[in-house]
Design a protein around this motif. Structure first.
Motif, PDB file in Angstrom:
ATOM      1  N   GLU A 160      56.215  24.496  58.336  1.00  0.00           N
ATOM      2  CA  GLU A 160      56.547  25.702  57.581  1.00  0.00           C
ATOM      3  C   GLU A 160      56.160  25.550  56.110  1.00  0.00           C
ATOM      4  N   HIS A 161      56.395  24.381  55.555  1.00  0.00           N
ATOM      5  CA  HIS A 161      56.020  24.125  54.155  1.00  0.00           C
ATOM      6  C   HIS A 161      54.501  24.171  53.987  1.00  0.00           C
ATOM      7  N   ALA A 162      53.775  23.612  54.935  1.00  0.00           N
ATOM      8  CA  ALA A 162      52.312  23.623  54.858  1.00  0.00           C
ATOM      9  C   ALA A 162      51.770  25.043  54.944  1.00  0.00           C
ATOM     10  N   ARG A 163      52.396  25.881  55.786  1.00  0.00           N
ATOM     11  CA  ARG A 163      51.945  27.272  55.911  1.00  0.00           C
ATOM     12  C   ARG A 163      52.168  28.036  54.606  1.00  0.00           C
ATOM     13  N   LYS A 164      53.352  27.895  54.015  1.00  0.00           N
ATOM     14  CA  LYS A 164      53.647  28.589  52.761  1.00  0.00           C
ATOM     15  C   LYS A 164      52.740  28.098  51.633  1.00  0.00           C
ATOM     16  N   LYS A 165      52.475  26.815  51.611  1.00  0.00           N
ATOM     17  CA  LYS A 165      51.613  26.263  50.557  1.00  0.00           C
ATOM     18  C   LYS A 165      50.183  26.783  50.698  1.00  0.00           C
ATOM     19  N   ALA A 166      49.698  26.905  51.932  1.00  0.00           N
ATOM     20  CA  ALA A 166      48.346  27.428  52.147  1.00  0.00           C
ATOM     21  C   ALA A 166      48.255  28.887  51.697  1.00  0.00           C
ATOM     22  N   GLU A 167      49.288  29.683  52.000  1.00  0.00           N
ATOM     23  CA  GLU A 167      49.296  31.083  51.558  1.00  0.00           C
ATOM     24  C   GLU A 167      49.320  31.176  50.035  1.00  0.00           C
ATOM     25  N   ARG A 168      50.143  30.349  49.387  1.00  0.00           N
ATOM     26  CA  ARG A 168      50.225  30.385  47.929  1.00  0.00           C
ATOM     27  C   ARG A 168      48.912  29.931  47.289  1.00  0.00           C
ATOM     28  N   ASP A 169      48.284  28.912  47.845  1.00  0.00           N
ATOM     29  CA  ASP A 169      46.998  28.448  47.317  1.00  0.00           C
ATOM     30  C   ASP A 169      45.941  29.549  47.415  1.00  0.00           C
ATOM     31  N   GLN A 170      45.981  30.332  48.505  1.00  0.00           N
ATOM     32  CA  GLN A 170      45.039  31.437  48.661  1.00  0.00           C
ATOM     33  C   GLN A 170      45.290  32.509  47.604  1.00  0.00           C
ATOM     34  N   GLN A 171      46.560  32.818  47.337  1.00  0.00           N
ATOM     35  CA  GLN A 171      46.896  33.805  46.309  1.00  0.00           C
ATOM     36  C   GLN A 171      46.443  33.333  44.928  1.00  0.00           C
ATOM     37  N   ILE A 172      46.638  32.066  44.637  1.00  0.00           N
ATOM     38  CA  ILE A 172      46.215  31.519  43.345  1.00  0.00           C
ATOM     39  C   ILE A 172      44.699  31.596  43.203  1.00  0.00           C
ATOM     40  N   SER A 173      43.989  31.267  44.276  1.00  0.00           N
ATOM     41  CA  SER A 173      42.526  31.305  44.237  1.00  0.00           C
ATOM     42  C   SER A 173      42.018  32.727  44.002  1.00  0.00           C
ATOM     43  N   GLU A 174      42.616  33.710  44.678  1.00  0.00           N
ATOM     44  CA  GLU A 174      42.187  35.101  44.511  1.00  0.00           C
ATOM     45  C   GLU A 174      42.493  35.606  43.098  1.00  0.00           C
ATOM     46  N   ALA A 175      43.667  35.253  42.555  1.00  0.00           N
ATOM     47  CA  ALA A 175      44.024  35.689  41.202  1.00  0.00           C
ATOM     48  C   ALA A 175      43.081  35.080  40.166  1.00  0.00           C
ATOM     49  N   ASN A 176      42.782  33.802  40.306  1.00  0.00           N
ATOM     50  CA  ASN A 176      41.866  33.153  39.359  1.00  0.00           C
ATOM     51  C   ASN A 176      40.466  33.758  39.434  1.00  0.00           C
ATOM     52  N   ALA A 177      40.013  34.072  40.644  1.00  0.00           N
ATOM     53  CA  ALA A 177      38.683  34.665  40.798  1.00  0.00           C
ATOM     54  C   ALA A 177      38.619  36.043  40.141  1.00  0.00           C
ATOM     55  N   GLU A 178      39.675  36.849  40.313  1.00  0.00           N
ATOM     56  CA  GLU A 178      39.696  38.187  39.704  1.00  0.00           C
ATOM     57  C   GLU A 178      39.771  38.092  38.182  1.00  0.00           C
ATOM     58  N   ASN A 179      40.552  37.165  37.661  1.00  0.00           N
ATOM     59  CA  ASN A 179      40.641  36.995  36.209  1.00  0.00           C
ATOM     60  C   ASN A 179      39.308  36.535  35.623  1.00  0.00           C
ATOM     61  N   GLN A 180      38.626  35.651  36.318  1.00  0.00           N
ATOM     62  CA  GLN A 180      37.313  35.208  35.852  1.00  0.00           C
ATOM     63  C   GLN A 180      36.314  36.360  35.859  1.00  0.00           C
ATOM     64  N   ARG A 181      36.407  37.223  36.876  1.00  0.00           N
ATOM     65  CA  ARG A 181      35.499  38.370  36.941  1.00  0.00           C
ATOM     66  C   ARG A 181      35.753  39.326  35.776  1.00  0.00           C
ATOM     67  N   ARG A 182      37.029  39.624  35.499  1.00  0.00           N
ATOM     68  CA  ARG A 182      37.354  40.531  34.397  1.00  0.00           C
ATOM     69  C   ARG A 182      36.896  39.954  33.058  1.00  0.00           C
ATOM     70  N   HIS A 183      37.123  38.663  32.874  1.00  0.00           N
ATOM     71  CA  HIS A 183      36.718  38.037  31.613  1.00  0.00           C
ATOM     72  C   HIS A 183      35.200  38.052  31.458  1.00  0.00           C
ATOM     73  N   ALA A 184      34.480  37.809  32.559  1.00  0.00           N
ATOM     74  CA  ALA A 184      33.017  37.802  32.495  1.00  0.00           C
ATOM     75  C   ALA A 184      32.477  39.196  32.169  1.00  0.00           C
ATOM     76  N   VAL A 185      33.067  40.238  32.768  1.00  0.00           N
ATOM     77  CA  VAL A 185      32.628  41.612  32.487  1.00  0.00           C
ATOM     78  C   VAL A 185      32.870  41.958  31.021  1.00  0.00           C
ATOM     79  N   TYR A 186      34.040  41.587  30.513  1.00  0.00           N
ATOM     80  CA  TYR A 186      34.367  41.882  29.113  1.00  0.00           C
ATOM     81  C   TYR A 186      33.417  41.153  28.163  1.00  0.00           C
ATOM     82  N   GLU A 187      33.184  39.873  28.412  1.00  0.00           N
ATOM     83  CA  GLU A 187      32.293  39.104  27.544  1.00  0.00           C
ATOM     84  C   GLU A 187      30.867  39.642  27.603  1.00  0.00           C
TER      85      GLU A 187
END
Length: 237
Positions: A160-187
């Protein structure tokens, strides 16, 4: 009662007298609600002479806004998506299947230790029972018609801990990718606007910037870039 409709901003005529690349002076007229709109229209008309690159609407909008608002040329950085906190690794004890040995009770041990007396041979029982020493057939297993569905195995705490950690890691990866995209567009927008403004500053010279006052039937001179006091006054109107 009917609600009073808000009046739309009035269009005013502006005249801009300028030189570009040292050529003969050019005079252009623009209709806008304020001087910023007229300056944006002028900058938009100079995009093609500045670059042969095909620019997107967002790039053109960023450049014209920067040209018309030299005191505050660029918008603030885009808002970033909050990144969830990472779930730390945890150690769980390994699950071991304990084999439970069923020990015989003292009464059963006593019975098993007692010698079994052999009964006298009965010839009439030979046909019904197997001979001594032959294997005894096992009774047929009866199906339990009332047994329920098999129970689902619950995941262990480690799974159960491994499943929750995998879901959270996926959310972190998606958030970082979107933030990088927004920053790149602005720059990209800001960088392109700065490049065009640098090229335009050495090639454009505004000689006169005027607004027509229809009530007095005259042209009122404006400064470029607009003084901060003038800029704030136009924004409040």
């Amino acid at each position: 009662m009917k609600k009073s409709r808000e009046r739309e901003p009035e269009q005013v005529e502006f005249r801009i007298h300028y030189e570009f690349d040292g050529n003969l002076p050019v005079e252009k007229f623009f209709m806008a609600t304020d001087p910023h709109g007229a300056l944006k229209a002028l900058a938009h008309s100079l995009v093609k002479p500045l670059t042969t690159e095909v620019m997107s609407e967002a790039q053109i909008e960023s450049f014209t806004n920067a040209f018309a608002n030299p005191h505050d040329p660029f918008p603030p950085s885009p808002e970033m998506i909050p990144v969830p906190e990472e779930i730390e690794d945890m150690e769980f004890p390994e699950e071991q299947e304990e084999e439970q040995a069923v020990e015989a009770s003292p009464a059963e041990q006593t019975v098993s230790e007692q010698p079994i007396e052999q009964a006298p041979h009965d010839p009439f029982m030979d046909s019904d029972f197997p001979a001594e020493g032959s294997p005894v057939p096992e009774p047929a297993e009866e199906e339990n018609l009332f047994s329920g569905p098999p129970k689902e195995k619950k995941p262990s705490p480690a799974e159960e801990h491994a499943r929750k950690k995998a879901e959270r890691d996926q959310q972190i990866s998606e958030a970082n990718a979107e933030n990088q995209r927004r920053h790149a567009v602005y720059e990209s927008l800001v960088g392109k606007s700065r490049q065009l403004l640098g090229e335009l500053s050495g090639r454009l010279s505004i000689l006169d910037f005027e607004r027509f006052n229809r009530w007095a039937d005259r042209w009122d001179a404006l400064s470029y870039p607009l003084a901060r006091e003038e800029d704030e006054a136009f924004l409040q109107d």
